[in-house]
Motif scaffolding. Structure first.
Motif, PDB file in Angstrom:
ATOM      1  N   GLY A  64      72.877  11.340  64.573  1.00  0.00           N
ATOM      2  CA  GLY A  64      73.550  12.753  64.316  1.00  0.00           C
ATOM      3  C   GLY A  64      73.644  13.554  65.618  1.00  0.00           C
ATOM      4  N   GLY A  65      72.820  13.355  66.519  1.00  0.00           N
ATOM      5  CA  GLY A  65      73.177  14.058  67.820  1.00  0.00           C
ATOM      6  C   GLY A  65      74.370  13.667  68.408  1.00  0.00           C
ATOM      7  N   ALA A  66      74.457  12.286  68.491  1.00  0.00           N
ATOM      8  CA  ALA A  66      75.796  11.387  68.968  1.00  0.00           C
ATOM      9  C   ALA A  66      76.930  12.043  68.440  1.00  0.00           C
ATOM     10  N   ALA A  67      76.942  12.140  67.155  1.00  0.00           N
ATOM     11  CA  ALA A  67      78.128  12.725  66.325  1.00  0.00           C
ATOM     12  C   ALA A  67      78.411  14.220  66.807  1.00  0.00           C
ATOM     13  N   LEU A  68      77.413  14.809  66.954  1.00  0.00           N
ATOM     14  CA  LEU A  68      77.547  16.211  67.407  1.00  0.00           C
ATOM     15  C   LEU A  68      78.296  16.188  68.808  1.00  0.00           C
ATOM     16  N   ALA A  69      77.635  15.376  69.586  1.00  0.00           N
ATOM     17  CA  ALA A  69      78.228  15.479  70.827  1.00  0.00           C
ATOM     18  C   ALA A  69      79.856  15.092  70.855  1.00  0.00           C
ATOM     19  N   VAL A  70      80.186  13.935  70.223  1.00  0.00           N
ATOM     20  CA  VAL A  70      81.460  13.631  70.240  1.00  0.00           C
ATOM     21  C   VAL A  70      82.335  14.616  69.521  1.00  0.00           C
ATOM     22  N   LEU A  72      81.767  17.998  69.541  1.00  0.00           N
ATOM     23  CA  LEU A  72      81.975  18.878  70.546  1.00  0.00           C
ATOM     24  C   LEU A  72      82.699  18.819  71.697  1.00  0.00           C
ATOM     25  N   ALA A  73      83.132  17.466  72.157  1.00  0.00           N
ATOM     26  CA  ALA A  73      83.975  16.938  73.036  1.00  0.00           C
ATOM     27  C   ALA A  73      85.384  17.277  72.667  1.00  0.00           C
ATOM     28  N   GLY A  74      85.692  17.607  71.575  1.00  0.00           N
ATOM     29  CA  GLY A  74      86.823  18.022  71.091  1.00  0.00           C
ATOM     30  C   GLY A  74      88.401  17.079  71.102  1.00  0.00           C
ATOM     31  N   PRO A  75      88.028  15.721  70.485  1.00  0.00           N
ATOM     32  CA  PRO A  75      89.047  14.865  70.350  1.00  0.00           C
ATOM     33  C   PRO A  75      90.136  15.659  69.661  1.00  0.00           C
ATOM     34  N   ALA A  76      91.389  15.368  70.190  1.00  0.00           N
ATOM     35  CA  ALA A  76      92.430  16.224  69.470  1.00  0.00           C
ATOM     36  C   ALA A  76      93.774  15.392  69.598  1.00  0.00           C
ATOM     37  N   ILE A  77      94.470  15.731  68.809  1.00  0.00           N
ATOM     38  CA  ILE A  77      95.900  14.995  68.922  1.00  0.00           C
ATOM     39  C   ILE A  77      97.066  16.279  68.923  1.00  0.00           C
ATOM     40  N   ASP A 268      92.284  19.988  66.719  1.00  0.00           N
ATOM     41  CA  ASP A 268      91.136  19.686  67.173  1.00  0.00           C
ATOM     42  C   ASP A 268      90.351  18.809  65.768  1.00  0.00           C
ATOM     43  N   LEU A 269      89.814  17.580  66.222  1.00  0.00           N
ATOM     44  CA  LEU A 269      89.472  16.799  65.157  1.00  0.00           C
ATOM     45  C   LEU A 269      87.922  16.767  65.480  1.00  0.00           C
ATOM     46  N   GLY A 270      87.326  17.526  66.328  1.00  0.00           N
ATOM     47  CA  GLY A 270      85.956  17.638  66.372  1.00  0.00           C
ATOM     48  C   GLY A 270      85.170  18.087  65.467  1.00  0.00           C
TER      49      GLY A 270
END
Length: 289
Positions: A64-70, A72-77, A268-270
Motif C-alpha cells: 500500500g505504501g508503494a502504491a501511495l508513493a507511485v 504521489l509521484a504524479g504519473p500523467a499524460i 494526473d493519474l496519481g
C-alpha cells in the motif's frame, strides 16, 4: 507520460529495504518469534497453541505504501483538450534562399521544415525572414500562422534576386525583430553555407541579448555543413525531417514550471493509482476468529 512529482519515488527504495528486513525476520507469531527457536514455533503451531500469520500478509502495508508513493509521484499524460496560452515570446524562422538551396531539392526540404515548425508552435508568435546575399523580413512575429504557411508554400528558385549566402544579415534582422522580448528564438533553416566571422559575431550579439539560435539542416549538393551551423547555434541542430529536438526546445516555456499551469496541461493519474493502496489494505480488516 511524465511524472509531475518524481521525488516521491525516493520512498520506494526505503520501502524495499523495510520489506527485506521483515522477510529476514520471519513470520510474525505475536512476539514469540523473538524468544522461541524456529522448530519450537513450528511444533506449537502444529498443535494449535500458537498462531502464525500468513507470510504474505506482512507485506500488504508496504505494498500500500508503494502504491501511495507511485500515486504521489504524479504519473500523467498530456491532455488532448489542453488550453493553449498566448505568449509574449516570439520565434523567427530564417530560411536560406541562396542558390545552393533555392535551385535544388533542398528548397522543398526547407519549406517542409518551416511548415512543420508552424504547426508545432501554437501559442508563440512566429516571424519569417528570407536571406541570400541580403536578408528580407517577410513577416514580423504574428499569431496568424496561416499567412506564413501561404508565403512559405509559394517560395521558388526566383523568389530571391540576390546571389550568395549571408546568414549574418538574417541574424542582424532577427535581432531587430526580437528586440526587447524576455524570451526569443531564431531558427535557421540552411545548408550551412555562408557562415563566416561576421555570422559568428552576430550570433554572439544575439546570445548577449538572450536570443537562442537553433538550426535545421537541409539536403542538397553540396551536402549540408552542420559543423558550420554549430559555430553559431547555441540551441539544438537537427535535420529538416526530424524536428523534435528543435520543437522541444522551442515549446519549453515558463508555463510548464507553474504547478497550476501544468495541472491544466496534463491529466494526473496519481489519485487512481493511490486507490490501489486501499485494495492492498482491505485484507487487514477481515474478520478473524
Amino acid at each position: 507520460m511524465i511524472l509531475l512529482r518524481p521525488l516521491w519515488l525516493l520512498a520506494l527504495p526505503a520501502l524495499a529495504l523495510l520489506a527485506l528486513a521483515i522477510w529476514r525476520r520471519g513470520p510474525d507469531a505475536g512476539g514469540w518469534q523473538a524468544v522461541l527457536p524456529p522448530h519450537m514455533r513450528a511444533g506449537l503451531a502444529a498443535l494449535g497453541q500458537l498462531g502464525v500469520g500468513a507470510g504474505w500478509m506482512r507485506f500488504l502495508p508496504l505494498a500500500g505504501g508503494a502504491a501511495l508513493a507511485v500515486g504521489l509521484a504524479g504519473p500523467a499524460i498530456q491532455r488532448s483538450d489542453a488550453p493553449v496560452f498566448a505568449q509574449s515570446d516570439a520565434v523567427v524562422i530564417a530560411i536560406d534562399m541562396s542558390p545552393s538551396v533555392a535551385r535544388g531539392p533542398a528548397l522543398q526540404d526547407a519549406q517542409a521544415a518551416a511548415a512543420g515548425l508552424l504547426t508545432q508552435l501554437a501559442g508563440r508568435p512566429v516571424g519569417l525572414i528570407l536571406y541570400a546575399g541580403e536578408a528580407y523580413a517577410v513577416a514580423a512575429p504574428t499569431d496568424d500562422s496561416a499567412t506564413l504557411e501561404t508565403q512559405i508554400s509559394v517560395l521558388g528558385a526566383e523568389t530571391m534576386p540576390d546571389e550568395g549566402s549571408r546568414p549574418a544579415a538574417a541574424m542582424a534582422m532577427a535581432g531587430q525583430l526580437l528586440q526587447g522580448l524576455k524570451r526569443a528564438d531564431l531558427v535557421l533553416i540552411s545548408d550551412g553555407g555562408g557562415v563566416d566571422q561576421a555570422a559568428q559575431a552576430e550570433a554572439a550579439r544575439l546570445r548577449d541579448a538572450e536570443i537562442r539560435i537553433s538550426a535545421l539542416t537541409v539536403s542538397g549538393d553540396p551536402p549540408s555543413d552542420p559543423q558550420a551551423l554549430r559555430t553559431v547555434a547555441g540551441g539544438p541542430i537537427a535535420r529538416f525531417d526530424d524536428l523534435d529536438p528543435v520543437v522541444r526546445a522551442l515549446s519549453s516555456t515558463g508555463l510548464e514550471r507553474d504547478p497550476a499551469m501544468r495541472s491544466l496541461q496534463y491529466r494526473d493519474l496519481g489519485p487512481w493509482l493511490a486507490l490501489l493502496a486501499l485494495l492492498s489494505l482491505l485484507p487487514q480488516f477481515r474478520r478473524q476468529a
